[in-house]
Design an enzyme around this catalytic site. Structure first.
Site, PDB file in Angstrom:
ATOM      1  N   ASP A   7       0.989  -0.768  -0.152  1.00 26.30           N
ATOM      2  CA  ASP A   7      -0.012  -0.106  -0.551  1.00 26.30           C
ATOM      3  C   ASP A   7       1.184   1.407  -0.101  1.00 26.30           C
ATOM      4  O   ASP A   7       2.301   1.390   0.411  1.00 26.30           O
ATOM      5  CB  ASP A   7      -1.007  -0.233   1.266  1.00 26.30           C
ATOM      6  CG  ASP A   7      -1.716   1.132   1.049  1.00 26.30           C
ATOM      7  OD1 ASP A   7      -2.206   1.645   0.144  1.00 26.30           O
ATOM      8  OD2 ASP A   7      -1.920   1.582   2.157  1.00 26.30           O
ATOM      9  N   ASP A   9       0.265   5.231   0.818  1.00 31.54           N
ATOM     10  CA  ASP A   9      -0.685   6.171   2.237  1.00 31.54           C
ATOM     11  C   ASP A   9      -0.349   5.580   3.488  1.00 31.54           C
ATOM     12  O   ASP A   9      -0.721   4.707   3.635  1.00 31.54           O
ATOM     13  CB  ASP A   9      -1.517   6.889   1.721  1.00 31.54           C
ATOM     14  CG  ASP A   9      -1.375   8.189   0.656  1.00 31.54           C
ATOM     15  OD1 ASP A   9      -0.481   8.100  -0.103  1.00 31.54           O
ATOM     16  OD2 ASP A   9      -2.692   7.799  -0.237  1.00 31.54           O
TER      17      ASP A   9
END
Length: 184
Positions: A7, A9
């Protein structure tokens, strides 16, 4: 070949409830860029799968997103690493798309474009939706406590019925990278 899906952020860069909207707001979490370099040098193929609903919400443009990803790729290259590709969902949560995590559409696209299976890969995220997307494709879920990770861990602990088979937890991406490289 070993595959790691990250991922963005909260895992690679600092997160914000107000969204990361510009290249100036895109700030790496200490050690994350170096961790990607270490993983790459150890033989991992690294991809990023990220929800970017700020585009659908008209908070920033595709050009802004591309500038952030150019910065990420440049920093990773300077650390001796390489990201095979960055897959993102630009849709608003209400759009009902197939690519917004926790759905596995981004991983489906990655598998098709790169010609590799996500089965058995590590999916490193800071939210339940990241881990669920990875599990849907047979990935090993890895939670980092950066970003929303501590909040996610508290929610998992509070909901004893939550099933995340094989869940591994690390303080941050650098810690996860060190452990994964040692496990080879």
């Amino acid at each position: 070949m070993h595959l790691i899906i990250l991922d963005r952020d909260g895992v690679i860069n600092e997160d914000s409830d107000s969204y990361i909207k510009s290249v100036d707001e895109w700030v790496p979490i200490p050690g994350s860029i170096e961790a990607i370099g270490i993983l790459y040098k150890a033989g991992f193929t690294i991809v990023v799968a990220t929800n970017q609903s700020g585009i659908g919400r008209q908070l920033f443009s595709l050009d802004d997103l591309n500038a952030m990803h150019d910065k990420l790729n440049m920093l990773v290259k300077n650390a001796g690493g390489k990201i095979a590709n960055i897959y993102y969902c630009p849709h608003h949560p209400d759009d009902g798309c197939a690519c917004r995590k926790p759905k596995a559409g981004l991983i489906d696209i990655m598998e098709k474009e790169l010609g590799i299976s996500a089965q058995g890969a590590f999916f490193i995220g800071d939210s339940l939706r990241d881990l669920e997307a990875g599990l849907a494709k047979g990935c090993t879920p890895v939670l980092v406590e950066t970003g929303k990770g501590k909040k996610t861990l508290a929610a998992i602990d509070a909901n004893k019925k939550s099933t995340l088979p094989g869940l591994v937890i690390y303080g941050n991406l650098a810690e996860a990278a060190g452990a994964l490289v040692k496990s080879l």
